[in-house]
Design a protein around this motif. Structure first.
Motif, short mmCIF file in Angstrom:
data_model
loop_
_atom_site.label_atom_id
_atom_site.label_comp_id
_atom_site.label_asym_id
_atom_site.label_seq_id
_atom_site.Cartn_x
_atom_site.Cartn_y
_atom_site.Cartn_z
N HIS A 90 0.92 -1.23 0.11
CA HIS A 90 -0.13 -0.13 -0.01
C HIS A 90 0.90 1.21 0.09
O HIS A 90 0.58 2.24 -0.57
CB HIS A 90 -1.21 -0.07 1.10
N TYR A 91 2.09 1.10 0.32
CA TYR A 91 2.99 2.44 0.47
C TYR A 91 3.43 2.45 -1.10
O TYR A 91 3.36 3.77 -1.59
CB TYR A 91 4.24 2.02 1.27
N GLN A 92 3.53 1.65 -1.85
CA GLN A 92 3.91 1.53 -3.30
C GLN A 92 2.90 2.53 -3.95
O GLN A 92 2.95 3.12 -4.72
CB GLN A 92 4.29 0.43 -3.84
N LEU A 93 1.85 1.83 -3.66
CA LEU A 93 0.49 2.19 -4.25
C LEU A 93 0.30 3.82 -3.98
O LEU A 93 -0.13 4.56 -4.96
CB LEU A 93 -0.69 1.55 -3.81
N ASP A 94 0.43 4.06 -2.78
CA ASP A 94 0.26 5.55 -2.52
C ASP A 94 1.40 6.16 -3.28
O ASP A 94 0.82 7.48 -3.63
CB ASP A 94 0.59 5.58 -0.83
N ARG A 95 2.44 6.02 -3.35
CA ARG A 95 3.41 6.82 -4.14
C ARG A 95 2.99 6.86 -5.57
O ARG A 95 3.13 8.05 -6.28
CB ARG A 95 4.90 6.02 -3.82
N ARG A 96 2.78 5.90 -6.13
CA ARG A 96 2.41 6.00 -7.54
C ARG A 96 0.77 6.63 -7.90
O ARG A 96 0.96 7.22 -8.86
CB ARG A 96 2.25 4.59 -8.07
N MET A 97 0.03 6.60 -6.85
CA MET A 97 -0.96 7.31 -7.12
C MET A 97 -0.74 8.81 -6.88
O MET A 97 -1.41 9.62 -7.95
CB MET A 97 -2.17 6.68 -6.04
N LYS A 98 0.16 9.11 -6.10
CA LYS A 98 0.35 10.45 -5.97
C LYS A 98 1.15 11.21 -6.95
O LYS A 98 0.79 12.36 -7.68
CB LYS A 98 1.40 10.65 -4.63
N LEU A 99 2.02 10.20 -7.74
CA LEU A 99 2.74 10.59 -8.91
C LEU A 99 1.62 10.84 -10.05
O LEU A 99 1.67 11.87 -10.83
CB LEU A 99 3.89 9.62 -9.23
N ALA A 100 0.76 9.76 -10.31
CA ALA A 100 -0.11 9.88 -11.26
C ALA A 100 -1.32 10.81 -11.10
O ALA A 100 -1.76 11.45 -12.20
CB ALA A 100 -0.77 8.35 -11.50
N PHE A 101 -1.65 11.02 -9.94
CA PHE A 101 -2.95 11.86 -9.76
C PHE A 101 -2.88 12.81 -8.82
O PHE A 101 -3.79 13.66 -8.91
CB PHE A 101 -4.18 10.96 -9.26
N GLY A 102 -1.75 13.15 -8.22
CA GLY A 102 -1.44 13.90 -7.47
C GLY A 102 -2.32 13.89 -5.95
O GLY A 102 -2.45 14.95 -5.32
N LEU A 103 -2.91 12.76 -5.69
CA LEU A 103 -3.55 12.28 -4.58
C LEU A 103 -2.98 10.94 -3.85
O LEU A 103 -2.63 10.02 -4.80
CB LEU A 103 -4.85 12.19 -4.79
N THR A 104 -3.00 10.92 -2.69
CA THR A 104 -2.61 9.55 -2.07
C THR A 104 -3.96 8.53 -2.35
O THR A 104 -5.03 9.05 -2.99
CB THR A 104 -2.81 9.68 -0.66
N ALA A 105 -3.77 7.39 -2.30
CA ALA A 105 -4.77 6.53 -2.68
C ALA A 105 -5.87 6.54 -1.83
O ALA A 105 -7.10 6.54 -2.27
CB ALA A 105 -4.26 4.97 -2.51
N GLY A 106 -5.63 6.81 -0.58
CA GLY A 106 -7.00 7.14 0.17
C GLY A 106 -7.86 8.24 -0.19
O GLY A 106 -8.94 8.32 -0.20
N LYS A 107 -7.19 9.53 -0.60
CA LYS A 107 -7.80 10.72 -0.97
C LYS A 107 -8.46 10.42 -2.39
O LYS A 107 -9.51 11.10 -2.69
CB LYS A 107 -6.81 12.04 -1.11
N TRP A 108 -7.79 9.74 -2.98
CA TRP A 108 -8.37 9.45 -4.65
C TRP A 108 -9.62 8.38 -4.39
O TRP A 108 -10.69 8.87 -5.06
CB TRP A 108 -7.36 8.56 -5.42
#
Length: 88
Positions: free
Chosen positions: A12-30
């Protein structure tokens, strides 16, 4: 978030980093943004109750949903519906 990470085959840490790069949001905020967007659409396009919409978009109770909806949109789900249906 854990299930999303499992599907993506990453922590979930990797997912958070990648989501932040792709969408500018953490996975939770997305996820919150996506749920509120879906709920908004259902409020305007269906006659479902707020409770049914809360369950449909992944909340376990109406109170948590209403609180999050108001935090994101600035108004309660019912007020959102009244405001936007008045613009039709």
């Amino acid at each position: 978030i854990v299930q999303m990470a499992e599907v993506a085959n990453m922590s979930h840490y990797q997912l958070d980093r990648r989501m932040k790069l792709a969408f500018g949001l953490t996975a939770g905020k997305w996820l919150i943004k996506t749920r509120i967007s879906q709920a908004s659409q259902k409020l305007l396009e269906t006659e479902l109750s707020v409770l049914d919409i809360a369950f449909a978009v992944g909340y376990s109770d109406q109170s948590a949903f209403t609180k999050q909806f108001k935090k994101v949109t600035g108004v309660s789900p019912l007020k959102f519906k009244r405001i936007h249906q008045g613009n039709k």
